[in-house]
Design a protein around this motif. Structure first.
Motif, PDB file in Angstrom:
ATOM      1  N   GLU A 111      56.330 -50.204  42.570  1.00 29.61           N
ATOM      2  CA  GLU A 111      56.397 -51.061  43.756  1.00 29.61           C
ATOM      3  C   GLU A 111      55.637 -52.348  43.536  1.00 29.61           C
ATOM      4  O   GLU A 111      54.935 -52.477  42.548  1.00 29.61           O
ATOM      5  N   GLY A 117      59.694 -53.240  43.543  1.00 24.71           N
ATOM      6  CA  GLY A 117      60.598 -52.697  44.557  1.00 24.71           C
ATOM      7  C   GLY A 117      61.988 -53.292  44.570  1.00 24.71           C
ATOM      8  O   GLY A 117      62.723 -53.160  45.545  1.00 24.71           O
ATOM      9  N   VAL A 172      56.915 -47.048  53.475  1.00 28.30           N
ATOM     10  CA  VAL A 172      57.442 -46.740  52.150  1.00 28.30           C
ATOM     11  C   VAL A 172      57.094 -45.320  51.752  1.00 28.30           C
ATOM     12  O   VAL A 172      57.730 -44.733  50.857  1.00 28.30           O
ATOM     13  N   GLU A 225      55.121 -53.053  53.994  1.00 32.25           N
ATOM     14  CA  GLU A 225      55.866 -51.988  53.329  1.00 32.25           C
ATOM     15  C   GLU A 225      57.344 -52.175  53.633  1.00 32.25           C
ATOM     16  O   GLU A 225      57.955 -51.382  54.315  1.00 32.25           O
ATOM     17  N   THR A 278      60.102 -51.812  52.144  1.00 28.08           N
ATOM     18  CA  THR A 278      61.142 -50.874  51.724  1.00 28.08           C
ATOM     19  C   THR A 278      60.929 -49.496  52.329  1.00 28.08           C
ATOM     20  O   THR A 278      61.456 -48.519  51.860  1.00 28.08           O
ATOM     21  N   GLY A 279      60.182 -49.424  53.393  1.00 31.70           N
ATOM     22  CA  GLY A 279      59.883 -48.142  54.009  1.00 31.70           C
ATOM     23  C   GLY A 279      61.088 -47.548  54.701  1.00 31.70           C
ATOM     24  O   GLY A 279      62.001 -48.238  55.125  1.00 31.70           O
ATOM     25  N   PRO A 295      64.279 -48.427  47.951  1.00 40.13           N
ATOM     26  CA  PRO A 295      63.264 -47.411  48.248  1.00 40.13           C
ATOM     27  C   PRO A 295      62.939 -46.532  47.037  1.00 40.13           C
ATOM     28  O   PRO A 295      63.691 -46.459  46.072  1.00 40.13           O
ATOM     29  N   ARG A 296      61.820 -45.864  47.127  1.00 45.80           N
ATOM     30  CA  ARG A 296      61.388 -44.968  46.045  1.00 45.80           C
ATOM     31  C   ARG A 296      62.414 -43.868  45.786  1.00 45.80           C
ATOM     32  O   ARG A 296      63.098 -43.412  46.700  1.00 45.80           O
TER      33      ARG A 296
END
Length: 327
Positions: A327, A199, A273, A32, A34-35, A203-204
């Motif tokens: 993602e 991604g 993420v 993960e 981009t967490g 990040p989201r």
């Protein structure tokens, strides 16, 4: 690090830095990348100080729930200046790996004691992600009574989620006599994720839609019977004036840890993420809700006014869900 939320928040002007507070460091998961973790931010000499008059009080659940108390807890917004601390445990053993269950506990922040109040299940044989949320109440674990409270449903790509109370879908002709007798479902909120293939955009990015509260802080019931009356339709057609629109706080890239970072004040200990904080654009220091990982299948979830427990739990469930276009 103290367990109490920081009173004074420093935020530099005209810089990308957003916090100067005590922090916990976290490394990004291998799977993960981009967490959101937590890491130190540089201090800028040009700062302004924003002081909140009193720290929030942590909610405690001291008695066994009755059906009336459970309903009140689920649907009533958190009291002003109060933080409700929760834990979520994900169970995905055996045949339930693809259709996990999520157990929500109210946490007594001072003692660490927890009380199970809700369970969410991912429904099988559904074309899109569909979660049902039930509440439980009673004196003894072996004799607890379960009651349906709400549901969360996504579109095919997993980019939008609608949150409803338990009730009848007015857009569908029900053949089930039991469902025919239900009142029309109440619309509780909606969550939108910005498309982000593989991604590449970082990040989201989340947008949360809710109905505004009344002047005395109560949440009015909205039971739309047409698609044009629903939150997602109003928002997409530019009718956001009467809506409460929230966003997730953007994590900042930290060179020291080589990860995106957020300050969770010790409530989150592992990067993921899925980690997020929800704020209003007019006050980025007031965290309406935060959610994050503390162990592989254990998470913390805290929320404040104007959210209620069912809304917060439903928003957290959307973060668990796989998103083909995000993602």
């Amino acid at each position: 690090m103290t367990r109490q939320e920081t009173h004074d928040v420093l935020h530099p002007q005209l810089t990308i830095n957003s916090f100067n507070a005590d922090i916990d460091e976290g490394l990004v998961d291998d799977d993960e990348s981009t967490g959101a973790a937590v890491a130190p931010m540089d201090t800028d000499s040009h700062t302004i100080r924003v002081t909140r008059p009193v720290p929030p009080i942590d909610f405690t659940l001291n008695t066994a729930l009755t059906e009336e108390k459970l309903t009140d807890l689920a649907f009533r917004p958190a009291a002003l200046n109060t933080r409700v601390t929760c834990r979520i445990h994900r169970c995905r053993d055996g045949i339930d790996k693809l259709y996990p269950q999520y157990y929500l506990y109210i946490e007594h922040f001072a003692t660490g004691d927890v009380q199970h109040v809700m369970t969410a299940r991912k429904k099988r044989k559904s074309n899109t992600s569909y979660y049902t949320i039930t509440g439980c109440y009673g004196e003894d674990a072996s004799t607890k009574t379960h009651v349906e409270l709400g549901k969360v449903r996504s579109n095919f790509l997993g980019t939008t989620f609608a949150i409803y109370s338990h009730g009848r879908n007015p857009l569908r002709r029900e053949s089930n006599n039991q469902k025919k007798g239900l009142s029309v479902r109440e619309e509780m909120g909606a969550v939108l994720y910005d498309p982000n293939i593989l991604g590449f955009k970082g990040p989201r990015k989340m947008t949360i839609l809710m109905h505004t509260l009344t002047r005395d802080g109560k949440r009015p019931e909205y039971r739309p019977t047409k698609e044009s009356e629903m939150l997602l339709s109003k928002y997409k057609e530019g009718g956001a004036r009467d809506l409460l629109v929230l966003h997730n706080k953007s994590p900042q890239w930290n060179e020291e840890t080589q990860s995106f970072v957020l300050n969770f004040n010790g409530r989150v200990t592992q990067a993921s993420v899925k980690n997020f904080q929800i704020v209003h654009d007019n006050d980025l220091d007031y965290i309406v809700m935060q959610f994050g990982r503390i162990e592989h299948d254990s998470f913390t979830m805290d929320y404040k006014y104007p959210m209620c427990l069912l809304q917060a739990f439903a928003i957290a469930l959307t973060s668990f869900d796989a998103k083909l276009a995000c993602e």
